[in-house]
Design a protein around this motif. Structure first.
Motif, PDB file in Angstrom:
ATOM      1  N   VAL A  92       0.849  -1.194   0.000  1.00 14.21           N
ATOM      2  CA  VAL A  92       0.000   0.000   0.000  1.00 14.21           C
ATOM      3  C   VAL A  92       0.883   1.242   0.000  1.00 14.21           C
ATOM      4  O   VAL A  92       1.832   1.332   0.781  1.00 14.21           O
ATOM      5  CB  VAL A  92      -0.917   0.008   1.250  1.00 14.21           C
ATOM      6  CG1 VAL A  92      -1.676   1.322   1.358  1.00 14.21           C
ATOM      7  CG2 VAL A  92      -1.888  -1.163   1.208  1.00 14.21           C
TER       8      VAL A  92
ATOM      9  N   THR B 158       0.501   5.176   0.588  1.00 17.70           N
ATOM     10  CA  THR B 158      -0.460   6.182   1.071  1.00 17.70           C
ATOM     11  C   THR B 158      -0.106   7.566   0.518  1.00 17.70           C
ATOM     12  O   THR B 158       0.995   7.786  -0.005  1.00 17.70           O
ATOM     13  CB  THR B 158      -0.440   6.270   2.611  1.00 17.70           C
ATOM     14  OG1 THR B 158       0.855   6.791   2.998  1.00 17.70           O
ATOM     15  CG2 THR B 158      -0.658   4.912   3.253  1.00 17.70           C
ATOM     16  N   ASN B 159      -1.052   8.500   0.692  1.00 15.40           N
ATOM     17  CA  ASN B 159      -0.774   9.885   0.311  1.00 15.40           C
ATOM     18  C   ASN B 159       0.423  10.435   1.086  1.00 15.40           C
ATOM     19  O   ASN B 159       1.222  11.212   0.556  1.00 15.40           O
ATOM     20  CB  ASN B 159      -2.000  10.759   0.589  1.00 15.40           C
ATOM     21  CG  ASN B 159      -3.165  10.413  -0.325  1.00 15.40           C
ATOM     22  OD1 ASN B 159      -2.995   9.694  -1.314  1.00 15.40           O
ATOM     23  ND2 ASN B 159      -4.342  10.940  -0.010  1.00 15.40           N
TER      24      ASN B 159
ATOM     25  N   ASP C  67      -1.311  15.042   1.709  1.00 15.20           N
ATOM     26  CA  ASP C  67      -2.489  14.181   1.859  1.00 15.20           C
ATOM     27  C   ASP C  67      -3.750  15.006   1.621  1.00 15.20           C
ATOM     28  O   ASP C  67      -4.674  14.573   0.923  1.00 15.20           O
ATOM     29  CB  ASP C  67      -2.491  13.577   3.260  1.00 15.20           C
ATOM     30  CG  ASP C  67      -3.747  12.784   3.544  1.00 15.20           C
ATOM     31  OD1 ASP C  67      -4.064  11.886   2.753  1.00 15.20           O
ATOM     32  OD2 ASP C  67      -4.424  13.073   4.545  1.00 15.20           O
TER      33      ASP C  67
ATOM     34  N   GLU D 298      -5.216   6.066  -0.584  1.00 16.84           N
ATOM     35  CA  GLU D 298      -4.096   5.140  -0.791  1.00 16.84           C
ATOM     36  C   GLU D 298      -4.327   4.336  -2.055  1.00 16.84           C
ATOM     37  O   GLU D 298      -5.422   4.324  -2.605  1.00 16.84           O
ATOM     38  CB  GLU D 298      -3.949   4.212   0.428  1.00 16.84           C
ATOM     39  CG  GLU D 298      -5.194   3.412   0.739  1.00 16.84           C
ATOM     40  CD  GLU D 298      -5.081   2.647   2.056  1.00 16.84           C
ATOM     41  OE1 GLU D 298      -4.450   3.140   2.999  1.00 16.84           O
ATOM     42  OE2 GLU D 298      -5.648   1.537   2.121  1.00 16.84           O
TER      43      GLU D 298
END
Ligand code: COA
Length: 329
Positions: free
Chosen positions: A19, A21-22, A33, A44
């Motif tokens: 994964v 993520t931002n 984000d 994500e």
């Protein structure tokens, strides 16, 4: 003579384990984000491993769809993979998937209509079955977009993710056809809005091109945004009319997951309440041809659609290409 009918016998999907993520992206490019969430809805996305090409993602989704259909790979007579991020330029990714599955009784091919690929594939597969020439078709939308992303370009690298979604389409009795209507479109005047600039026969890759990321995704985001909403709304209206239904009859709109604001606008124009518009972009980003079949599989597996209910699928993507389809589940 009445055509054979088509039914969706099983669905499956798969996203790779990693994964991104931002917050991870904010360490790689000048972004945040908050910017990504508010402009796109994405939180994500999943990124395939180095040794996990598109056919590996397609394989996992295909196994799950075959399982759900209660079918063995040898029973397939046609494999169709929609992708713009195939394992290699050639041979086609359908053959790589066929090898992984051991589905050696099947013809195998891939098609490229970017984010509209699954809908283009759906109509093709349905008509192959209606013709009577094929009985069991595996249709997969699969992408390893991370392999074409310019990880230094904040305009595009925040948008995409990897994944795969699959359906097994089966021949059924005439008059029982789940695919009620399809409307596809394309406008080649917009080829430059979303593309790779080198690496094809138009501009074979040079060392300089690689250094300046010309083989990666380039996009005019604002232009694409405007055209997307019109194309999805127009084709959605056309397929509802063709199927003889209205927005009130729709259980789920399953839109291509490119941008939450695009999805919301489409829902509003179609007058479909928000809770009937399926959204999972926050978890996957834009997975192109995989996005609709991943969403469909989630809806089916979580029991959120009953037999006889109507689904409206709609997508747009590079080309430009777009389309919509009404399915009676
Ligand atoms: N983080 C922070 N700032 C960013 C950024 C990022 N990841 N990406 C772009 N920006 C900046 C831009 O450089 C621009 O700055 P400037 O005004 O100083 O030039 C500013 O944010 C606004 O850019 P803009 O293009 O107006 O943003 P937008 O509201 O149109 O959102 C997209 C950009 C890409 C999210 C949006 O246009 C979009 O989703 N378009 C459709 C793309 C798509 O779906 N493609 C796939 C098709 S299948």
């Amino acid at each position: 003579m009445q055509h054979h009918g088509v039914t969706i016998a099983g669905t499956g999907s798969y996203v790779p384990a990693r994964v991104l993520t931002n917050h991870d992206l904010a360490k790689m490019v000048e972004t945040s984000d908050d910017w990504i969430r508010t402009r796109t809805g994405i939180e994500e996305r999943h990124i395939a491993a180095a040794d996990e090409p598109t056919s590996a993602l397609a394989y996992e989704a295909a196994c799950r769809a075959l399982d759900a259909a209660g079918m063995k790979a040898e029973e397939l007579d046609y494999i169709l993979v929609a992708t713009f991020t195939g394992d290699n330029i050639f041979p086609n990714t359908g053959c790589y998937l066929q090898k992984r599955l051991g589905a050696f009784n099947a013809a195998a091919v891939s098609i490229e209509a970017a984010c509209t690929g699954f809908l283009y594939g759906l109509e093709l597969a349905a008509n192959l079955i209606r013709s009577g020439n094929y009985r069991n078709i595996l249709l997969v939308g699969a992408e390893k977009i991370s392999s074409l992303v310019d990880w230094t370009d904040r305009n595009t690298c925040v948008l995409f993710g990897d994944g795969a979604g699959a359906v097994v389409l089966k021949q059924t009795t005439p008059g029982h056809d789940c695919l009620k209507s399809v409307k596809l479109g394309a406008d080649g005047r917009y080829t430059d809005l979303l593309r790779t600039a080198a690496g094809g026969s138009m501009k074979p890759l040079t060392v300089e091109d690689v250094a300046s990321h010309q083989n990666c995704i380039k996009m005019e985001g604002r232009e694409v945004f405007k055209l997307a909403v019109n194309a999805m709304v127009g084709s959605s209206r056309a397929v509802m009319e063709k199927a003889g239904i209205t927005h009130d009859d729709i259980r789920w709109v399953i839109p291509h997951q490119a941008n939450l604001r695009i999805i919301s606008s489409v829902g509003k124009y179609l007058e479909v309440p928000e809770d009937k518009v399926y959204i999972n972009i926050q978890r996957y980003g834009n997975t192109s041809a995989a996005s609709i079949p991943i969403a469909l599989d989630e809806i089916v597996r979580s029991g959120q659609v009953k037999r006889g209910e109507y689904l409206l699928l709609t997508a747009f993507g590079a080309g430009l290409t777009w389309g919509a389809s009404v399915i009676k589940w």
